[in-house]
Structures are given as C-alpha cells and as structure tokens.
Design a protein around this motif. Structure first.
Motif, PDB file in Angstrom:
ATOM      1  N   GLY A  86       0.897  -0.946   0.417  1.00  0.00           N
ATOM      2  CA  GLY A  86       0.140   0.214   0.252  1.00  0.00           C
ATOM      3  C   GLY A  86       1.105   1.384   0.263  1.00  0.00           C
ATOM      4  O   GLY A  86       0.603   2.245   0.012  1.00  0.00           O
ATOM      5  N   HIS A  87       2.254   0.991   0.048  1.00  0.00           N
ATOM      6  CA  HIS A  87       3.000   2.224  -0.278  1.00  0.00           C
ATOM      7  C   HIS A  87       2.863   2.724  -1.046  1.00  0.00           C
ATOM      8  O   HIS A  87       2.677   2.285  -2.021  1.00  0.00           O
ATOM      9  N   GLY A  88       3.247   4.322  -1.467  1.00  0.00           N
ATOM     10  CA  GLY A  88       3.113   5.387  -2.631  1.00  0.00           C
ATOM     11  C   GLY A  88       3.657   4.934  -3.892  1.00  0.00           C
ATOM     12  O   GLY A  88       3.529   5.335  -4.707  1.00  0.00           O
ATOM     13  N   SER A  89       4.527   4.080  -3.472  1.00  0.00           N
ATOM     14  CA  SER A  89       5.862   3.901  -4.461  1.00  0.00           C
ATOM     15  C   SER A  89       6.407   2.435  -3.981  1.00  0.00           C
ATOM     16  O   SER A  89       7.133   1.909  -3.457  1.00  0.00           O
ATOM     17  N   GLU A  95      13.126   0.756   0.018  1.00  0.00           N
ATOM     18  CA  GLU A  95      13.843   0.794   0.468  1.00  0.00           C
ATOM     19  C   GLU A  95      13.626   0.759   2.197  1.00  0.00           C
ATOM     20  O   GLU A  95      14.930   0.450   2.649  1.00  0.00           O
TER      21      GLU A  95
ATOM     22  N   HIS B 167      -2.790   5.277   2.732  1.00  0.00           N
ATOM     23  CA  HIS B 167      -2.137   3.740   3.100  1.00  0.00           C
ATOM     24  C   HIS B 167      -3.426   3.567   3.419  1.00  0.00           C
ATOM     25  O   HIS B 167      -3.705   1.991   2.938  1.00  0.00           O
ATOM     26  N   HIS B 220      -1.824   7.606  -4.243  1.00  0.00           N
ATOM     27  CA  HIS B 220      -0.219   7.183  -4.889  1.00  0.00           C
ATOM     28  C   HIS B 220       0.520   8.254  -4.519  1.00  0.00           C
ATOM     29  O   HIS B 220       1.061   8.726  -4.519  1.00  0.00           O
ATOM     30  N   LEU B 223       1.120   9.667  -1.312  1.00  0.00           N
ATOM     31  CA  LEU B 223       1.939   8.975  -0.909  1.00  0.00           C
ATOM     32  C   LEU B 223       3.521   9.132  -0.884  1.00  0.00           C
ATOM     33  O   LEU B 223       4.786   9.000  -0.323  1.00  0.00           O
ATOM     34  N   ASP B 224       4.087   9.588  -2.561  1.00  0.00           N
ATOM     35  CA  ASP B 224       4.415  10.191  -3.323  1.00  0.00           C
ATOM     36  C   ASP B 224       4.388  10.922  -2.541  1.00  0.00           C
ATOM     37  O   ASP B 224       5.840  11.513  -2.237  1.00  0.00           O
ATOM     38  N   ARG B 227       6.484  10.703   0.831  1.00  0.00           N
ATOM     39  CA  ARG B 227       7.287   9.836   0.652  1.00  0.00           C
ATOM     40  C   ARG B 227       8.736  11.069   1.062  1.00  0.00           C
ATOM     41  O   ARG B 227       8.884  11.987  -0.097  1.00  0.00           O
ATOM     42  N   SER B 229      12.153  10.568   1.122  1.00  0.00           N
ATOM     43  CA  SER B 229      13.926   9.657   0.712  1.00  0.00           C
ATOM     44  C   SER B 229      14.478  10.278   0.350  1.00  0.00           C
ATOM     45  O   SER B 229      14.695  11.709  -0.461  1.00  0.00           O
TER      46      SER B 229
END
Lengths: 164, 384
Positions: A86-89, A95, B167, B220, B223-224, B227, B229
């Motif tokens: 269910g993570h965004g990508s 990761e 999520h 999505h 969530l992007d 994120r 990172s």
C-alpha cells in the motif's frame, strides 16, 4: 488466459474480503488457489503442500510480508513471491529493506497486471526448478544406483521440488 | 597692564578651549549623523509632545516613509495599535525608559512591520524631560521565518497524516477493485439478462472500476508526496532528459498543433542530480503547460523549453502561451490540494510535489505569468 496446466497460487492477506473475491476470480480462470489470512497460516500451508507463486500483502499483523516471504522460501526454495504494498511507490517499498521478491505491486492492484505477473513468476519458477532438477537427476543417474534406488531418489526429488 | 595681560591670557585659554570643544562637538555630531545615516535600525527622537524631530535613514527603509513625511508627526501615528503604543510612551515618561517587544508598526504600503523597541527619555540639564529617543530593530523577517517554519512543520504533519490515511484507504480500495472485477465477470456470464439490463450493469461496473482507479491515483500521489527519501544522485544530461520526457508526452499533443521545442544553450548539459525525480518534475511542468495552452480553447500553441547554465546552477524554463495564472492565484498554486481543474481532473498535488522535489535537490522554482499571455516556470537546480 491461463494456458499452463495448473498454477498453484498461495494468497496471503489479512483483508479477508479482498481474498474472497480475488480467489474467486483466480479460481474461475483455472488456478489452484489457497487462501490464508496471515503469514503464520501461509507458512503452515506451505509445509503441507507445494505452491508455485505466493501473493503476499506487505503489511499484516503478526509476521509481515517481508518475513513471510523469507520463511516461505525456506520451506519451498522455488516459490516465487509477489508482494502487494500500500506504499506510495515501489521504491519506497524497496527502501524499507526488503528481500528480493519476484515483483512488487501497488495496492489496489491492476488485475490484468497481477495475472501477467503470476504467470511470469510461474515461468521463472519452472525454469529455475528444471535447471536444478535436471542437474540433480544427472548426479543420481551417474551415481549408478540400481533401478529401485533410483526410483526412490527421484521420488524424493519430486517431493522436494513439488512435482507431482 | 598686568591685569590686562592676565585677562588676555585667560581669554586666549578660553578661546582655545572653546575651539577644542567645537571640534569635539563637530566630531560627536558627525558621529551621530553617521549612525543615523547608516544604521539599519529605526532610530528616532521626539520632542516633549512626542512629535518626531529626528529620524534615521534606516527608519525610512523600515517604514517606507521619507524623513520629510514623518517629521513633526506623533510617532504613535505609525504604530498599528496606538493605544498600547501610548502606554509604552507613558511608561517611558514615568520610569525614564521602556522596552517593547514585537511592537507592530504600519509600513507605508500597509504591511505590518514587527519591531523590538527601546525608548529612553531625553532630559535637559535641569532634569526636565524634553523628549525621547527610540531605537527599533526590524524583526519582521525573523518573524516571517518563524511563521514559515511553523507552516512547514504543519505541512509535514499534514503530509504524514495524509500518507497514513492514503495507506489505509488503499486496502478498502483494493477490495472494491476486486469486487467490481468479480461483478463484471458474473454479469458477463449471467444468463437470462436482457440486453438493456446487461448493458446497464456493464456500464455501472466499468464506472466502479474507473472511479477506483481515480482514487488510486490520488492515494499514490499523496504517498509519493509524503515520501521523504534522500535523492539518488548520478550524472546525466539535462538536454537528453528533456527530450526523452517530451517524446514520452508526445501522445498528449498528437492530434493538436501544439508545438514543443527544446532549446539548450549547450549540449550536453551535465548535472549531478536525481534523474528520476527530475523527470517527474519535467513531466509535471510540460503537462501543465499543455493544459494551459489547451484551456485557451484554440488548438494551437507553443511551449518553449530552455535550459541554460549559470555559475553553479542549471536553469530550465518552461514557457507557454497558455491562459496564464491570475496574480492572486500565483501564491496558491503550490499549496497542497489547490487546483483550478474540474473535479476528477486535478489532484492539487502536482506542483506541491514538484516544489518538494526541487527543494530536496537544493534548487528552487519561480514563475512569471500574465493572464492571456502565458506562463513561464523556471526550475533552478545546482549542477553538483
């Protein structure tokens, strides 16, 4: 769609409603489907019967998808795992330090994409398995066992590889 | 004669002293002048009636008024809250000095100026109050920075919550997705359905599937966005990436006469950055440009992309001759969930995501836009 004789799929997700409908659709296409609602349940199922492909949810109570995937491979080295997240990508899923799965797919998953992946995962499994199987078969044949011994050895091999 | 001589000597001495005092006075005055001219703080002096009699150059900058405009007017006229400024002056009168934190002045253009102020009584030799001196430090920028930090914090928090929600929503969405797929199969196989009913049901099921996909896009993207990172840097050619992105977007402009040109000052334009993230940014800006041109209603348009190298950065300009963005919206377009597109078309996530990405890569985004003329977004990213 499903030309291969019988792909055995192990579904692992704590979302029971999802599996109810997903399994119905896969059964209709001729897959052999086993539904489990937790990682623990899936591992028990894998010790009892061989599966070609496991579709594993990443986030579950109890042992999560990564761990389930790892343990499934300990029980059945050739099983291919498709991890649903269910993570965004996909990257974010990767990761978080995951073992190599056959494929990561985003939830909600595109059904046709899932089917393609199950079939490809199955092909990969068959390929890997055939390679190793024929190698070991050769070893057995070279070992110069008698007909009875060979039959027994091959039977053992079949069990290991889940070839009926 | 004797007394005359001593008188003369005395006079000489006094004259000399006076001259040296004069020099001292001159020096002190120019020293003060220098402070008043060069200090960035607002420094003022008032007479006993609190009217301004002296005003520093820095003060002109802080409040936007020239010295002439302020002279002779009561200083509290420039405070936003005159009553509490009056109290401050009263305290100073009684106690000889007063300090005010976060005192608000009104700039000539109407903006609020935050100052820390210290007031001091001016007295003559007899100890009578003849006025006051005030030194005000402009802390507006610092205040703004503080507010920005709070906002960024809040935004990050919203991002985290939104990601959590997204999520969680993905799970029921996945169920809806499978149920609608299954329903579709059941309808397809069902016997005894009239053709009209079958068509109705098939249409309805397709709708459920389509709308689920729409939700999926939103979750999505969210969530992007959340994120966080670290970018993965590698060296690549910006010019090449731009061209690749355009060829990827070609289908969008296939049946229109919208022209997209890339004009790079030199080739290759090498940069050490995150290729995948920048591609996402480029896709966003080019797609936005295409939409801006299409919104104008004519089927022709021109999107000009220019990449140039400056000292330590590369600037990529996305210039379109589309509808343009009204001035009052230009600050809002980077806000989360702000969109001008009709429901179902825009998520209000594209630009905030771009802003986040470019910020993480150490660059920034600026825009120039005029309604009816077009918009230019400039993305600046460091070369290394």
């Amino acid at each position: 769609m499903n030309q291969e004789p019988n792909i055995r799929v192990l579904l692992v997700d704590d979302e029971e409603n999802l599996l109810e409908y997903l399994s119905k659709r896969l059964l209709k296409l001729g897959f052999t489907v086993k539904v489990t609602f937790s990682g623990e349940e899936a591992i028990t199922a894998a010790t009892e019967q061989h599966y070609d492909v496991a579709v594993v949810d990443l986030k579950m109570p109890g042992i999560d998808g990564v761990e389930t995937q790892k343990r499934l491979r300990e029980v059945q080295p050739y099983i291919q795992c498709i991890v649903l997240t269910g993570h965004g990508s996909i990257e974010s899923a990767l990761e978080s330090g995951q073992e190599d799965a056959f494929q990561y797919l985003l939830k909600p998953v595109d059904y046709d994409n899932l089917l393609t992946n199950i079939e490809e995962a199955y092909k990969k499994r068959v390929e890997l398995q055939r390679e190793d199987f024929s190698k070991q078969l050769e070893t057995i044949q070279r070992a110069g066992l008698g007909a009875h011994g060979m039959r027994k050895a091959i039977k053992e091999l079949r069990e290991i590889y889940g070839i009926e | 004669m004797e007394s005359n001589n001593s008188l003369l000597a005395e006079l000489k001495k006094v004259t000399q002293e006076l001259a040296s005092h004069k020099i001292e006075l001159y020096q002190t005055r120019s020293y003060l002048q220098c402070i008043l001219q060069n200090a960035t703080d607002l420094i003022f002096a008032t007479d006993a009636e609190d009217a301004v009699v002296s005003f520093s150059k820095g003060g002109e900058k802080v409040l936007g008024y020239s010295w002439e405009e302020i002279m002779g007017r009561p200083i509290k006229d420039f405070a936003e809250d005159r009553v509490s400024f009056g109290y401050l002056i009263a305290t100073c009168q009684e106690e000889g000095s007063a300090v005010g934190l976060d005192v608000r002045f009104r700039h000539k253009d109407g903006k609020t100026v935050f100052c820390n102020i210290s007031l001091l009584n001016l007295t003559n030799r007899e100890g009578q109050r003849v006025g006051a001196v005030g030194i005000c430090q402009d802390i507006t920028q610092w205040k703004q920075l503080q507010e920005d930090l709070i906002r960024v914090d809040r935004l990050a928090e919203i991002g985290r919550i939104a990601a959590g929600v997204a999520h969680e929503i993905n799970n029921p969405l996945a169920v809806i997705n499978e149920v609608s797929g299954w329903t579709g199969e059941v309808v397809r196989d069902a016997k005894g359905l009239g053709p009209d009913d079958r068509q109705e049901l098939e249409k309805a099921v397709a709708q459920i599937g389509g709308q689920t996909k729409r939700c999926r896009t939103i979750t999505h993207k969210l969530l992007d966005f959340a994120r966080d990172s670290a970018p993965v840097k590698s060296q690549f050619d910006i010019d090449e990436l731009l061209k690749e992105t355009i060829s990827f977007l070609k289908p969008e402009v296939k049946y229109t006469s919208i022209k997209i040109d890339v004009n790079s000052a030199e080739r290759p334009l090498l940069v050490n950055s995150d290729r995948r993230l920048l591609e996402q940014v480029f896709v966003n800006f080019i797609t936005n440009a295409i939409h801006a041109v299409q919104e104008r209603g004519e089927d022709t348009g021109h999107i000009q992309i220019t990449a140039v190298k400056t000292n330590s950065d590369i600037e990529i300009r996305f210039q379109d001759d589309g509808v343009g963005i009204p001035a009052d919206m230009q600050t809002k377009i980077f806000d989360l969930f702000f969109t001008t597109k009709p429901p179902g078309k825009g998520t209000g996530l594209g630009l905030p995501i771009c802003k986040n990405i470019v910020k993480n890569l150490g660059g920034d985004i600026t825009l120039e836009s005029q309604v009816g003329v077009g918009t230019t977004f400039t993305v600046r990213i460091p070369i290394a």
